[in-house]
Design a protein around this motif. Structure first.
Motif, PDB file in Angstrom:
ATOM      1  N   ASP A   1       0.899  -1.357  -0.182  1.00  9.98           N
ATOM      2  CA  ASP A   1       0.125  -0.111   0.008  1.00  9.98           C
ATOM      3  C   ASP A   1       0.951   1.312   0.000  1.00  9.98           C
ATOM      4  OD1 ASP A   1      -2.215  -1.374  -0.019  1.00  9.98           O
ATOM      5  OD2 ASP A   1      -2.712  -1.458   2.351  1.00  9.98           O
ATOM      6  N   LYS A   2       2.147   1.118   0.568  1.00 14.86           N
ATOM      7  CA  LYS A   2       3.015   2.488   0.432  1.00 14.86           C
ATOM      8  C   LYS A   2       3.879   2.401  -0.895  1.00 14.86           C
ATOM      9  CE  LYS A   2       4.035   1.931   5.429  1.00 14.86           C
ATOM     10  NZ  LYS A   2       5.234   1.753   6.291  1.00 14.86           N
ATOM     11  N   GLY A   3       3.313   1.512  -1.768  1.00 15.62           N
ATOM     12  CA  GLY A   3       4.054   1.653  -3.144  1.00 15.62           C
ATOM     13  C   GLY A   3       5.325   0.704  -3.309  1.00 15.62           C
ATOM     14  N   LEU A   4       5.789  -0.066  -2.205  1.00 13.37           N
ATOM     15  CA  LEU A   4       6.778  -1.197  -2.500  1.00 13.37           C
ATOM     16  C   LEU A   4       6.205  -2.317  -3.193  1.00 13.37           C
ATOM     17  CD1 LEU A   4       8.238  -0.701   1.144  1.00 13.37           C
ATOM     18  CD2 LEU A   4       9.053   0.264  -0.890  1.00 13.37           C
ATOM     19  N   THR A   5       7.209  -3.087  -3.964  1.00 11.32           N
ATOM     20  CA  THR A   5       6.887  -4.048  -4.691  1.00 11.32           C
ATOM     21  C   THR A   5       7.851  -5.374  -4.472  1.00 11.32           C
ATOM     22  OG1 THR A   5       8.128  -3.400  -6.619  1.00 11.32           O
ATOM     23  CG2 THR A   5       5.549  -2.893  -6.350  1.00 11.32           C
ATOM     24  N   GLY A   6       7.637  -6.288  -4.849  1.00 11.97           N
ATOM     25  CA  GLY A   6       8.621  -7.315  -5.090  1.00 11.97           C
ATOM     26  C   GLY A   6       9.208  -7.662  -3.579  1.00 11.97           C
ATOM     27  N   ALA A   7      10.764  -7.826  -3.655  1.00  9.35           N
ATOM     28  CA  ALA A   7      11.355  -8.091  -2.256  1.00  9.35           C
ATOM     29  C   ALA A   7      11.310  -7.046  -1.354  1.00  9.35           C
ATOM     30  CB  ALA A   7      12.841  -8.542  -2.494  1.00  9.35           C
ATOM     31  N   GLU A   8      11.100  -5.910  -1.685  1.00 16.33           N
ATOM     32  CA  GLU A   8      10.980  -4.804  -1.017  1.00 16.33           C
ATOM     33  C   GLU A   8       9.924  -4.533  -0.054  1.00 16.33           C
ATOM     34  OE1 GLU A   8      11.172  -1.500  -3.885  1.00 16.33           O
ATOM     35  OE2 GLU A   8      13.295  -0.904  -3.191  1.00 16.33           O
TER      36      GLU A   8
END
Length: 165
Positions: free
Chosen positions: A116-123
């Protein structure tokens, strides 16, 4: 998955054998201490695309999970004696099962909050691994504080009486 399962299996043999030589409490200190370091390292390895190291770290983590399962009955016996170890082990497995249900829910919640904060994948999983390392810190402290029940409360088998022939 097969490799991780293999290390879970091998950990049951390796860590339980190691605990016979080192003692249960030091073995659990290794589980928690090394686990903290490895869980905290996973996000860095993922961010650096260090696939081989990532897999090795995950294999070691899974070996300690298997080792924990194999070692816990002996640790409980060391702490509480043999009389009630079955009931205590049952309670521990109930707590472990509860964690097996709640853990994925917490992981999914943390993962979703990162997405929801915009992080994707491993992040999106970084926070998850840091929280897991924090939980292991609590386990490490608890393991350091736990002491065995006084042996006067342990079950003592009656010595068999000699029967005249």
């Amino acid at each position: 998955m097969g490799l991780l399962s293999l290390f879970n299996l091998l950990g049951r043999f390796f860590w339980s054998s190691a605990s016979d030589k080192m003692g249960r409490k030091p073995t659990y200190m290794i589980y928690f201490g090394l686990g903290i370091a490895l869980y905290a390292l996973v996000p860095t390895l993922a961010a650096n695309h260090s696939l081989a190291l990532f897999v090795i770290v995950c294999c070691v983590i899974l070996s300690m999970y298997g080792g924990g399962f194999a070692t816990v009955p002996a640790y409980l016996r060391d702490l509480f004696g043999t009389m009630q170890v079955g009931a205590i082990h049952g309670r521990l497995l109930t707590a472990w099962s509860t964690a097996g249900i709640l853990g994925p829910l917490i992981v999914n919640y943390l993962h979703q909050s990162q997405k929801d904060k915009g992080l994707t994948g491993a992040e999106a999983y970084q926070t998850v691994f840091y929280v897991m390392a924090g939980v292991l810190v609590v386990g490490l402290i608890a393991n350091m504080l736990v002491t065995a029940v006084n042996e006067k409360y342990h079950y003592k088998e009656a010595t068999p009486k000699k029967v005249a022939a």
